[in-house]
Design an enzyme around this catalytic site. Sequence first.
Site, mmCIF file in Angstrom:
data_model
loop_
_atom_site.group_PDB
_atom_site.id
_atom_site.type_symbol
_atom_site.label_atom_id
_atom_site.label_comp_id
_atom_site.label_asym_id
_atom_site.label_seq_id
_atom_site.Cartn_x
_atom_site.Cartn_y
_atom_site.Cartn_z
ATOM 1 N N GLU A 42 0.837 -1.202 0.000
ATOM 2 C CA GLU A 42 0.000 0.000 0.000
ATOM 3 C C GLU A 42 0.873 1.254 0.000
ATOM 4 O O GLU A 42 0.589 2.231 -0.700
ATOM 5 C CB GLU A 42 -0.928 -0.007 1.216
ATOM 6 C CG GLU A 42 -1.979 1.109 1.193
ATOM 7 C CD GLU A 42 -2.939 1.023 2.364
ATOM 8 O OE1 GLU A 42 -2.953 -0.024 3.045
ATOM 9 O OE2 GLU A 42 -3.667 2.009 2.601
ATOM 10 N N SER A 89 26.744 5.831 -32.662
ATOM 11 C CA SER A 89 27.810 6.831 -32.588
ATOM 12 C C SER A 89 28.283 7.168 -33.996
ATOM 13 O O SER A 89 27.899 6.518 -34.968
ATOM 14 C CB SER A 89 28.973 6.295 -31.753
ATOM 15 O OG SER A 89 29.437 5.082 -32.305
ATOM 16 N N LEU A 90 29.121 8.194 -34.103
ATOM 17 C CA LEU A 90 29.659 8.602 -35.399
ATOM 18 C C LEU A 90 31.063 8.052 -35.587
ATOM 19 O O LEU A 90 31.822 7.922 -34.627
ATOM 20 C CB LEU A 90 29.700 10.131 -35.502
ATOM 21 C CG LEU A 90 28.358 10.865 -35.517
ATOM 22 C CD1 LEU A 90 28.595 12.369 -35.515
ATOM 23 C CD2 LEU A 90 27.526 10.464 -36.718
ATOM 24 N N LYS A 123 30.436 19.871 -32.958
ATOM 25 C CA LYS A 123 30.187 18.658 -32.177
ATOM 26 C C LYS A 123 30.238 19.033 -30.696
ATOM 27 O O LYS A 123 31.313 19.215 -30.131
ATOM 28 C CB LYS A 123 31.224 17.588 -32.495
ATOM 29 C CG LYS A 123 30.949 16.256 -31.816
ATOM 30 C CD LYS A 123 31.968 15.214 -32.234
ATOM 31 C CE LYS A 123 31.673 13.879 -31.580
ATOM 32 N NZ LYS A 123 31.772 13.947 -30.099
ATOM 33 N N ARG A 144 21.003 8.135 -24.460
ATOM 34 C CA ARG A 144 21.404 7.259 -25.563
ATOM 35 C C ARG A 144 21.634 5.833 -25.084
ATOM 36 O O ARG A 144 21.350 4.876 -25.788
ATOM 37 C CB ARG A 144 22.682 7.817 -26.190
ATOM 38 C CG ARG A 144 23.208 6.955 -27.318
ATOM 39 C CD ARG A 144 24.522 7.510 -27.859
ATOM 40 N NE ARG A 144 25.212 6.482 -28.607
ATOM 41 C CZ ARG A 144 26.516 6.300 -28.626
ATOM 42 N NH1 ARG A 144 27.284 7.075 -27.916
ATOM 43 N NH2 ARG A 144 27.067 5.362 -29.345
ATOM 44 N N LYS A 295 27.395 15.879 -42.240
ATOM 45 C CA LYS A 295 26.310 14.975 -42.637
ATOM 46 C C LYS A 295 25.909 15.261 -44.078
ATOM 47 O O LYS A 295 25.857 16.426 -44.481
ATOM 48 C CB LYS A 295 25.065 15.186 -41.767
ATOM 49 C CG LYS A 295 25.239 14.998 -40.294
ATOM 50 C CD LYS A 295 23.941 15.377 -39.576
ATOM 51 C CE LYS A 295 24.126 15.355 -38.070
ATOM 52 N NZ LYS A 295 22.933 15.882 -37.376
ATOM 53 N N LYS A 319 37.410 15.388 -35.701
ATOM 54 C CA LYS A 319 37.855 15.758 -34.360
ATOM 55 C C LYS A 319 38.958 16.816 -34.416
ATOM 56 O O LYS A 319 39.775 16.836 -35.338
ATOM 57 C CB LYS A 319 38.366 14.521 -33.601
ATOM 58 C CG LYS A 319 37.381 13.370 -33.555
ATOM 59 C CD LYS A 319 36.054 13.737 -32.906
ATOM 60 C CE LYS A 319 36.144 13.841 -31.413
ATOM 61 N NZ LYS A 319 36.285 12.563 -30.728
ATOM 62 N N CYS A 413 53.310 -14.141 -14.658
ATOM 63 C CA CYS A 413 52.063 -13.402 -14.433
ATOM 64 C C CYS A 413 52.031 -12.855 -13.021
ATOM 65 O O CYS A 413 52.301 -13.582 -12.051
ATOM 66 C CB CYS A 413 50.863 -14.314 -14.670
ATOM 67 S SG CYS A 413 49.278 -13.516 -14.346
#
Length: 689
Positions: A42, A89-90, A123, A144, A295, A319, A413
């Site tokens: 409730e 994404s571009l 951008k 996104r 574009k 960029k 390792c």
Amino acid sequence: MQNIDLISEKEAQKLLEELADKIAAYNHAYYIEDNPLVSDSEYDQLFNTNLKLEQKFPHLILENSPSKKVGAKIANKFAKVTHQVPMLSLSNAFDEQDVRDFVDRIKNFLRLNEFAPIFCEPKIDGLSFSAVYKNGVLTTGATRGDGYVGEDITANIKTIKNFPHKIDNVPEFLEVRGEIYIEKQDFLNLNKEQEEQGKDKFANPRNAAAGSLRQLDASITAKRPLKYFVYSGGVTEQNLASSQDQLLTKLKECGFNINEISKLASSEEEIFAFYEYLKTNREDLPYEIDGVVYKLNDFALQNRMGFIARSPRFATAHKFPAIIGQTQLLSITVQVGRTGTLTPVAELEPIEIGGVTVSRATLHNFQEIARKDVRIKDYVFLQRAGDVIPKIMGVDFDKRPNDTATFDTPLFCLSCNSKLHYMPEDIIIRCDNGLNCPAQNYERIRHFVSKNAMDIEGLGRKQVEFLIDKGLISNPLDIFFLKEKNDSSLAKLENMDGWGKKSVENLFKNIEKSKNVSLPRFIYALGIRHIGEQNAKLLAREVGSYNNFIAQMELLRTNEPDIYQKLNNLEGIGDKILVDIIDFFDVKENIELIKKLGEILNIEDYKETREQSSLTDKIVVFTGSLPTISRAEAKATAEKLGAKVTAGVSSNTDLVVAGVDAGSKLKKAKELNIKIIDEEEWLTLIKNV
């Protein structure tokens, strides 16, 4: 309770006031007096009603709202929203040659003889969003996310100044997309407030925008100086306009903020001139930008070009050059990844580069350390471009201290002490101890539960490490028996440091929820070397179901030639990746684990999300030179209609499209009696389907 979808603003205001008083009384009785007045169900119903009202009417949120109170059961996550059209994404262009290649790809793909106009715009370095309007009313705001599924931020997005809640003269269904950001000065002011309040400062404006938008309490978002630009439509943009410049004009008329700094370029020279203008003047802009987006302006041409797996073919981001900084290298640590690859990491004296605080950088591989003569305590040059992990470009030898120390490449390792395997030319060093290596096992479990894999919320890095250290899990399968183990144990997880009753309950709910998983996600979650999300989808599409996946992988490891050739024909899957898959399934423990997971999980068959047509699942081969369309466009169209395009002809091939000078593939198709058509017949076929 009234239907919230039909409630008026006046009724909502009254109901919010009543709910605030009622829930406050219930909170006091529950948290202070330890005397609950109502059942949990409730209480939850009342609280959820309050949240839904606040999401619909964020401007009516009260100062004494129960969603702001410590004792209130604030929702612990956002609802998921599936994007009807993926928010991909571009691709990136880093220099003029990359841009010229982009323009050439457009010409070649579309068989154009002249330059197609390109729309250029800044951008923005912010957070991408989608907003959906039904009958002109804002109904959904979403992040996104992974491009396919985002988070519901409707209430938060409504708090942004000048963001339209209602628009006129638009289609019944409209989606717009854009970027939410914080201006530079607002960012400085916000960090000053954070510091004064004893809170952590944001690293950069983008993080500040993202953190502000993803608040479970929308009233916090409302206090943050968020701004936005829209830059595209989603599902309906072609109904609004026939080009990018027309679309933005229309969206501006609807009341949306658009970036007025843009250019419709009719030549490469105009593209580069606009880029240089923005690069020169970027510091004078009130907001951060990290490049220029190009574009194809014409939507019809955009539609012809379509998309590849991760990005549209018709757009790219040019960029700006990386920002260089200098700092001291304090030490070099080594990370062991889930597939056993060792990666050296530079631990640095923290430095701010382009508004971001950097304290670590990649050294790529051990050969790179020797080649650049990087030593501990050296002063090094750093490069950072966009969101790319910073990397060390070189050493300032003029400032090299006398007490520098060389770094010795490990022979064993650092996690399991097994002897390391040096790959060709010593570029890659790998631990082949598999799941017996604690570091690999940890990273594999982390990958298994990650967002794009099994997506188990509540199992972050610290939680996985804790559960492994306590011996509660040692492999992915153990996660699904964690509740059973906890129920029968005297040492309850909820009583351990860092856990509580609610967090454990939520974890078990999320584990149970994750048992329903799609085949691509499951394959990706296995952590097979070189099988990322896209290759996992390719494999899932090919095998169709979990049972077929197991059967075909077992045939593959026994060198079944037909299976090998079929998978080798898939674009993106080649000999090297097939060897990695075989190596994975050659490990007995891996097969046992996958079969046991298959017994307790509901692994959904692969669902085709592309257009269904008479070509769906048909195997098509293109050979020779096609007279009027490019091979790339023909392939893209075939895949859009559901066909599988392969490089070679086999007995499984359904159709061969033969152009001029078709050679051995055409000959083989005739020998196998496979249907053969020319380009004209192909164009008629796709028009009719």
